[in-house]
Design an enzyme around this catalytic site. Sequence first.
Site, short mmCIF file in Angstrom:
data_model
loop_
_atom_site.label_atom_id
_atom_site.label_comp_id
_atom_site.label_asym_id
_atom_site.label_seq_id
_atom_site.Cartn_x
_atom_site.Cartn_y
_atom_site.Cartn_z
N LYS A 68 1.02 -1.25 0.01
CA LYS A 68 0.01 -0.11 -0.06
C LYS A 68 1.11 1.31 0.17
CE LYS A 68 -4.28 1.63 2.04
NZ LYS A 68 -5.41 1.39 3.03
N GLU A 104 -19.51 -4.26 10.23
CA GLU A 104 -20.28 -3.56 11.48
C GLU A 104 -21.46 -4.37 11.73
OE1 GLU A 104 -19.30 -2.52 8.42
OE2 GLU A 104 -18.16 -0.98 8.86
N ARG A 157 -25.00 -0.72 7.74
CA ARG A 157 -24.91 -2.21 7.73
C ARG A 157 -25.48 -2.91 8.75
NH1 ARG A 157 -20.69 -3.89 4.18
NH2 ARG A 157 -21.04 -3.16 2.05
C1 LIG Z 1 -19.02 -0.94 5.13
C2 LIG Z 1 -17.55 -0.15 5.08
N1 LIG Z 1 -17.01 0.13 6.49
C3 LIG Z 1 -16.03 0.80 6.65
C4 LIG Z 1 -15.45 1.49 5.57
C5 LIG Z 1 -14.15 2.25 5.71
N2 LIG Z 1 -13.03 1.61 4.63
C6 LIG Z 1 -12.84 2.34 3.44
S1 LIG Z 1 -11.55 1.62 2.72
C7 LIG Z 1 -11.24 0.52 4.13
C8 LIG Z 1 -10.12 -0.41 4.17
C9 LIG Z 1 -10.34 -1.52 3.01
O1 LIG Z 1 -9.08 -2.13 3.14
P1 LIG Z 1 -8.64 -2.97 2.00
O2 LIG Z 1 -9.97 -3.67 1.03
O3 LIG Z 1 -7.43 -3.95 2.16
O4 LIG Z 1 -8.24 -2.13 0.76
P2 LIG Z 1 -6.65 -1.17 0.71
O5 LIG Z 1 -7.00 0.20 0.95
O6 LIG Z 1 -5.76 -2.03 1.60
O7 LIG Z 1 -6.36 -1.19 -0.61
C10 LIG Z 1 -12.17 0.67 5.05
C11 LIG Z 1 -12.32 0.16 6.19
C12 LIG Z 1 -16.23 1.14 4.22
N3 LIG Z 1 -15.79 1.98 2.99
N4 LIG Z 1 -17.39 0.37 4.15
#
Ligand SMILES: Cc1ncc(C[n+]2csc(CCOP(=O)(O)OP(=O)(O)O)c2C)c(N)n1
Length: 624
Positions: free
Chosen positions: A285, A370, A398
């Site tokens: 990342k 959630e 959610r």
């Molecule tokens: C239902 C929900 N909960 C929390 C989030 C906040 N959120 C956005 S990106 C993320 C992390 C995603 O991690 P990953 O899928 O590994 O993607 P990366 O950023 O590492 O590429 C979170 C928790 C969201 N978008 N949707």
Amino acid sequence: MGRLLNKIKEPNDIKRISPKLYPILAQEIRDFLIDHVSQTGGHLASNLGAVEITMALHICLHFPEDKVVYDVGHQSYVHKLLTGRKDEFTSLRQKDGLCGFPKRCESDCDVFGTGHSSTSISAALGLAVARDLEQKGETIAAVIGDGALSGGMAYEALNNLSILRREKKNMIIILNDNKMSISENVGGMSRYLNDLRSRRSYSEFKENVENALNNIPGVGKSVARTLKKSKDSIKQLFIPGMLFENMGITYYGLVNGHDIYELIHAINRAKQHEGPILIHAITRKGMGYKYAEKNPEKFHGIGPFDKETGEVLAKKTKKTYTDIFAESLVELARENKKVVAITAAMPSGTGLKAFKKHYPKRFFDVGIAEEHAVTFAAGLAAQGMRPVFAVYSSFLQRGYDQVLHDVCIQKLPVFFCIDRSGLVGADGETHQGIFDISYLSHIPNMVLMAPKNEKEMPAMMKFALEYNGPIAMKYPRGSVYDGLSEYNAPIELGKSEMIYEGQDVVILAVGNIMEECEKAVQLLKSQGYNPGLVNVRFIRPMDEEMLHVLSKKYSLIVTVEENQLIGGYGQMVSAFLHKNVCKNQLLTLGISDYFVGHATVNEQREEAGINADSIVKSIIDRMN
Ligand SMILES: Cc1ncc(C[n+]2csc(CCOP(=O)(O)OP(=O)(O)O)c2C)c(N)n1
Ligand SMILES: CC(=O)[C@@H](O)[C@H](O)COP(=O)(O)O
Ligand SMILES: [Mg+2]
């Protein structure tokens, strides 16, 4: 802009780039992302990590016939770059500009809108089944991160992929594994992926196993022959990814997620596979920008920054509501050992990192889960703990049934601290916290509060942790409003706070929209009006005693909220006036039945008619 990137004006133009130049194009894309996001702000680290994966998809697939669903979609900038939208990046996340997430109305290459996590496999499966029912042959893929794979919905979809296995129909899942959610990834699945990462690829394993067996004198060769015949037993013994294999999803790993050629090979192989196949790509990342590599959490979602130093340009001059929440909870937890805090993968965004530092054993990050978080909190409460679930308003959507079914029916003392409630600005439609009054105010046993400013928040939190039942406090993204009205009245269940008496017209302000309402009062006074002003404080239970008084004193009652009007506080007041046969005029101001797109909060308030000038105009129009 880079020479190669400059050649890419339309979808599939990347296919005109010579393969030996792919690494140069990747660098040009990274340079473009850093240049632009440093000016506009946005999600940088995830996009830097997904450059090669996205390039490989665009080299191997043909858009828009082939379809890719990006989970969360915050990492879809490269996809947008490669599908003819690079010139729009100066307007990223701005009013009427490029959306920060995939959006169907923005491009026919954005096959499915995302923003909330863990939806990509479900959506891609729907696309694939439709393809098969229509007897078409395009390639369907989902790109999902390791964080998003901690979301329960992803497992519902993985489970249902068996329908493709049975029909031997293809669907590709690219697991973009960078060991990060927004913060460090958590949970059993993350540990499982760590284990897989620690092994080499299956093909290497298979070869090594056979070599090892063949070197055993005597029986070795026959064992190798037997095992080779039953490929599954070798898989059973050695293949990583058995979790997926046992669900009928072929596991193809590990792939270097920054080696474009390895990715192209893997995707071309996967395209031919009869059934669902998961490519496990290992990425970093923030790849390619040292500040983001060193601190991917800071550069997950970032405001405009100095690309030479990696420092954010906007200096923080005021505390945020999140800061006030975080500081107050640490204090309250010091006094009450029963207080435990829960986040669904948002320790930084919710401010619970501070709580974790003070009380690591009373802090729980459940991953992007959630629904689970709510019922986990209910379980804790059922055992006498005082759980606090800090969650963004739109993400709590959610857990709606869990709030109703597991917390409110049982009247369990869970305290929901609903951050990013109201308009949030640049994240746009999927992230606006403008539904929480509508989705909470009709649930029996639920108490819903909204502080007018940061002075009222700590007292509300103290009240909540002493209240023995389900209770929620909603507060907005961004800096606190230290308003005109000093906090004074003690917090009493279901009691609102009269700020100014006035006459003829009274404004009922819900939560942080008090900022606009106080300005409106000043503007009205400057025009000879003398409006009353009420701090609603409790959306439910409503202060019916106060409403009775107001209905006798004012001819015009005005409600203002950063929520949908349907199911909002204004509609609750309307029902009250109707039930009590009150003759007052009622003016309800809020979001009138539309999704609010990306822009600044001020632009969004103006569009909704809930900024000070619009409130004044609506009142004067109504009074004349
Ligand atoms: C239902 C929900 N909960 C929390 C989030 C906040 N959120 C956005 S990106 C993320 C992390 C995603 O991690 P990953 O899928 O590994 O993607 P990366 O950023 O590492 O590429 C979170 C928790 C969201 N978008 N949707
Ligand atoms: C993509 C996603 O869902 C999160 O990164 C979200 O954008 C964070 O919002 P804040 O910037 O309000 O913390
Ligand atoms: Mg990740």
